[in-house]
Structure formats: C-alpha cells, structure tokens
Write a protein that holds these residues in place. Sequence first.
Motif, PDB file in Angstrom:
ATOM      1  N   THR A 100       0.838  -1.195   0.000  1.00 36.47           N
ATOM      2  CA  THR A 100       0.000   0.000   0.000  1.00 36.47           C
ATOM      3  C   THR A 100       0.872   1.243   0.000  1.00 36.47           C
ATOM      4  N   THR A 101       0.312   2.334  -0.508  1.00 39.14           N
ATOM      5  CA  THR A 101       0.943   3.649  -0.428  1.00 39.14           C
ATOM      6  C   THR A 101      -0.002   4.554   0.349  1.00 39.14           C
ATOM      7  N   LEU A 102       0.500   5.083   1.464  1.00 38.42           N
ATOM      8  CA  LEU A 102      -0.290   5.953   2.342  1.00 38.42           C
ATOM      9  C   LEU A 102      -0.021   7.401   1.968  1.00 38.42           C
ATOM     10  N   PHE A 103      -1.082   8.130   1.612  1.00 39.05           N
ATOM     11  CA  PHE A 103      -0.918   9.496   1.115  1.00 39.05           C
ATOM     12  C   PHE A 103      -1.022  10.564   2.199  1.00 39.05           C
ATOM     13  N   SER A 104      -1.554  10.215   3.352  1.00 35.55           N
ATOM     14  CA  SER A 104      -1.661  11.187   4.454  1.00 35.55           C
ATOM     15  C   SER A 104      -1.032  10.574   5.701  1.00 35.55           C
ATOM     16  N   PRO A 105       0.306  10.581   5.769  1.00 39.04           N
ATOM     17  CA  PRO A 105       0.983   9.942   6.904  1.00 39.04           C
ATOM     18  C   PRO A 105       0.866  10.778   8.169  1.00 39.04           C
ATOM     19  N   PRO A 106       1.188  10.181   9.308  1.00 38.52           N
ATOM     20  CA  PRO A 106       1.145  10.930  10.568  1.00 38.52           C
ATOM     21  C   PRO A 106       2.215  12.015  10.625  1.00 38.52           C
ATOM     22  N   ALA A 107       2.077  12.911  11.584  1.00 40.71           N
ATOM     23  CA  ALA A 107       3.034  14.008  11.744  1.00 40.71           C
ATOM     24  C   ALA A 107       4.438  13.447  11.922  1.00 40.71           C
ATOM     25  N   GLY A 108       5.402  14.121  11.278  1.00 41.92           N
ATOM     26  CA  GLY A 108       6.793  13.694  11.371  1.00 41.92           C
ATOM     27  C   GLY A 108       7.237  12.805  10.232  1.00 41.92           C
ATOM     28  N   PHE A 109       6.311  12.458   9.323  1.00 39.69           N
ATOM     29  CA  PHE A 109       6.640  11.620   8.169  1.00 39.69           C
ATOM     30  C   PHE A 109       6.253  12.352   6.888  1.00 39.69           C
ATOM     31  N   GLU A 110       7.068  12.200   5.868  1.00 31.79           N
ATOM     32  CA  GLU A 110       6.783  12.840   4.585  1.00 31.79           C
ATOM     33  C   GLU A 110       5.963  11.909   3.704  1.00 31.79           C
ATOM     34  N   ALA A 111       4.977  12.480   3.031  1.00 30.53           N
ATOM     35  CA  ALA A 111       4.141  11.702   2.120  1.00 30.53           C
ATOM     36  C   ALA A 111       4.853  11.519   0.781  1.00 30.53           C
ATOM     37  N   PRO A 112       4.596  10.403   0.104  1.00 31.73           N
ATOM     38  CA  PRO A 112       3.810   9.264   0.589  1.00 31.73           C
ATOM     39  C   PRO A 112       4.693   8.258   1.319  1.00 31.73           C
ATOM     40  N   LEU A 113       4.068   7.359   2.064  1.00 35.47           N
ATOM     41  CA  LEU A 113       4.772   6.256   2.719  1.00 35.47           C
ATOM     42  C   LEU A 113       4.349   4.951   2.059  1.00 35.47           C
ATOM     43  N   HIS A 114       5.323   4.081   1.853  1.00 37.19           N
ATOM     44  CA  HIS A 114       5.055   2.793   1.210  1.00 37.19           C
ATOM     45  C   HIS A 114       5.252   1.657   2.219  1.00 37.19           C
ATOM     46  N   PHE A 115       4.292   0.739   2.282  1.00 39.33           N
ATOM     47  CA  PHE A 115       4.363  -0.407   3.190  1.00 39.33           C
ATOM     48  C   PHE A 115       4.055  -1.687   2.423  1.00 39.33           C
ATOM     49  N   ALA A 116       4.541  -2.802   2.971  1.00 40.93           N
ATOM     50  CA  ALA A 116       4.263  -4.101   2.360  1.00 40.93           C
ATOM     51  C   ALA A 116       4.204  -5.178   3.421  1.00 40.93           C
ATOM     52  N   LEU A 117       3.413  -6.206   3.150  1.00 41.92           N
ATOM     53  CA  LEU A 117       3.446  -7.445   3.922  1.00 41.92           C
ATOM     54  C   LEU A 117       4.324  -8.416   3.155  1.00 41.92           C
ATOM     55  N   VAL A 118       5.426  -8.834   3.787  1.00 38.72           N
ATOM     56  CA  VAL A 118       6.436  -9.653   3.126  1.00 38.72           C
ATOM     57  C   VAL A 118       6.495 -11.020   3.805  1.00 38.72           C
ATOM     58  N   GLU A 119       6.367 -12.056   3.003  1.00 39.97           N
ATOM     59  CA  GLU A 119       6.427 -13.429   3.515  1.00 39.97           C
ATOM     60  C   GLU A 119       7.840 -13.969   3.359  1.00 39.97           C
ATOM     61  N   GLY A 120       8.411 -14.435   4.460  1.00 33.86           N
ATOM     62  CA  GLY A 120       9.774 -14.942   4.414  1.00 33.86           C
ATOM     63  C   GLY A 120      10.018 -16.005   5.463  1.00 33.86           C
ATOM     64  N   GLN A 121      11.266 -16.467   5.536  1.00 31.82           N
ATOM     65  CA  GLN A 121      11.676 -17.509   6.478  1.00 31.82           C
ATOM     66  C   GLN A 121      12.823 -16.992   7.320  1.00 31.82           C
TER      67      GLN A 121
END
Length: 472
Positions: free
Chosen positions: A417-438
């Motif tokens: 996902t790309t978050l377009f309105s991040p919380p205070a102290g973070f610059e937009a946009p923020l990118h997050f992922a769910l990563v499956e690993g071992q």
Amino acid sequence: MNAYIAGGGLSRFGKRPESMQQLMSEAAEEAFGAARPHGITRESVDAVVVGILNPAEFLDEGNSASLITDHLGLTGAAAWRVETASSTGAAALHAACHAVASGRFGTVLALGGEKKSHQGTAQVTARLARMIDRSERRMGATMTSLAALITEYYRRAHRLGPEAFEAVRGRVAVKNRRNGCANPYAHFRREITLEQFSASRRVSTPLRLFDCGPISDGAAALLVTSRRTPLRLSGLGHATDTQALSRRGHLAFFAATRRAAAQAYRMAGAGPADIGLAEVHDAFTAIEVISAEDLGLFPPGGYAGALQAGRADPGGELPVNPSGGLLARGHPIGASGLAQVVELCRRLGKEGARKGRPPHRGIALSMGGLATNNLVTIVELEGAPAALGGEPPPVPGTPPVPMEAPDPEDGVVRAATTLFSPPAGFEAPLHFALVEGQAGGLGRTVLARAFREVGAEERVRLRRTEQGLFIL
C-alpha cells in the motif's frame, strides 16, 4: 444467560457541539423512555458501565464513570469504565450482562460515547494510531494503512482482480450510505453512487475516501436487566489477537472474530443458519466483507456474490448493516458497539426487515483496533423458532509468532500500500508491504516499509533499523 434488554437509546451521530455528558444523557433518556413499559426507571439502576476511549487525552477529563453518573443523576449506583479500543461500547454491554447474570445487580445501564470532532483530523488520527503496535506505529503505519494491507491480502487470497474487488467495496459503501438515509441518527444521510465511490480520492491504496468511516461524536445506551423482557442477550463471545500484524498466523481472516463467534454461537445454542440480521464492524469497506464471512453468515469469498445479488440489503435474505453501519451511521468509538445492538433490537421481529419471515435472532460484531479485541453479541426475540445451527468457520489453531522471533532477511511481497496522508513527522507518501519470508526455520509474514512502490510477488531484501523493518 438470564440477561434481558429493557430499552435502548441513541443520540444523533455526527459532528455535535454538545459535551460528552450531554450526548450520553441524550442516549440514556431515550433508553429510559423505551424501558418504561417494562417497569424499569432511573431508580431501578443498580450500576452503570461507561465506555469511553481515552477521555483524559480527548476530553481532558478523568474519573469518567463518576462524572457521567453525576451528570445523569445516578449517584449512589455502582459505576466503572471499560475500554477495548474501538470495541469499547460492546465491552461495556458485555460487562453489564456479566454483572446482571452474576446476580450481583438487577439492572445495569451500559453507556458508551465519544466526543472527538473538536480536534483536528490529524490529531485524532495520531491518537487513534496508538491502538496499533508500537513497533509498526514507529514506521509511520496508521490504522488506515494497515487496513489497506489487509484489504489487499484478502483480495489476493481469494484471487479477485483489483477492479473486481473495488466494485465489491463500492457496493458495500453504496449499500451502507443508502441504508443511512433511512436512519434519523446517522452521521451521513446522503446516497453515493458507484461512480462517486470510484472517483473519490485515494487514502491508502487501494482504499479510497468512501472506503473509510468518519470521525463521529455520539452516544448509545442499553438497559440490561434480570427482569424478563421479549429481548434476551443469548450469546456473548470475546477474543483477542496480537496487536502486531507481523506476529499473526493468519491475515486473510480475523482469528479473534472467529473465536468470539464460536463462543457466542455455543452460548446461544445457535449457529449462522439462525441469524436473520447482522450489524458488523465496517470502519473500512473490506472489513465488512471479511467480518460477514468470519461470522459464518456467508462462505469464505462468498460475500461479494451476496452483495451483487442484494442478499445483504434491507429486505434481503440476510441484511448486513441495515442501520448504515459505521460507514454511514458513524463511528463514535465508545458508542459503536452498543449502537449496533440498539439497531438490532429495533429491527428484530419487524415485517419487511428481511426476505420471508421477520428476523428473530440478530448478531453484532464489534472490532477493537485492527481485530485485536473483538466482541460478538447475539440477541434473541421471544418466540424465536428452534435453532437450526450450522457450522461457523473453523477457529484457527496456529499460535502467534513469538515476540523474539528473528526477522527474515528476504521474502516475497504479498500485499502493498501507499499511504498518502501519513502521521506528523513523516513525509508523504509512505510505502508499506506485507512480506512473507523464512527465519530460523519459521515462516512468517512481516510488515515492512519501503522507500519506493513495491509490487505483489516481488522478491525483496529486508533490514532492521531503529525505526523498524525496511525493504532495501
């Protein structure tokens, strides 16, 4: 369980200028009016359970239970406050039920409410983000961004295309906004179209503005009593899950919902086939989809087809959120779980509430945080037909990932996902992922932040920093 509902009440939800005490008084007065035919008055109340989220921070008030009982003229009654994040209202109701069922109290007023609209959206969002795990919050994650990741994970698990699932989410939003138009207490009483839904701005991909519930003020009240009335609280369930998504064993469904539902069905001696009406948590459109399936009301992946066929509409075979849900009725956190049950009580036994015979059993699901503290309530109308049963979805046996589990060094992106309105102290946009690993012989899915957009099925490398886990 010998706990009955004598009466319920709501304030109007929305942006309200009144104080928290005034909103709760509005709901309580309506509940007392509804309870009068059962001989329940203010003098009948032995105890008050108050549900409010973090009043010291939002309202600069402490000792909330005494504050509310004093304002309502109920001093002398026992009083206490409960809080389980966004399921706080349901927790207040369950506490009242247990208090009555124990025999300690004859009649208990369960009261929940919220007053937040006087604060800015950014400030409220930052405070609500404290419901999620600290390590994930430190990366800039918000409730919206995590809900977006769950939305994508569910979509891919059920092999739905992006456009197809956007249409499903749009149908949820359109249905609930339409239902809100018939609810005089609703925050939003204006319909939207699928075209308007798809034109609304992105908040955190794939979620749009109309995927998300509003910040609302409001209150709800229920009088729970040992005196027999036509409405019995027949089933209660309550279960938790890990705060951190990275420690969960399942992400395509909510384990806490399934556990709580199994408890409630068992207590009620009923099953999904006996439910004629549902009010489920829908702070985000996809959460309604997942929740309706986790309760066993529709098969996994089956709610999309039910929506398209109108089965979940008022007058359909199994109406879901006929009140408008959180998306339209609104979401004053302390009130929402109570409001769901008030809405069920007003529709049970009513002709036209569903296709065929009137509903005699209703179910409510209230979700705390991102499915970390979930409560299920079943209400049964006097004269309900014999239970048919039906099997709820299986309760998962997979334990949570240990807190000390090592991070995978690499893995495959399962949702992003790309978050377009991040919380205070973070610059937009923020990118997050769910990563499956071992790692250490343990397979797990972790939340990671990226400095660029990443795509599903992309293989990535990971590194832990002071801020959290990052994609290189």
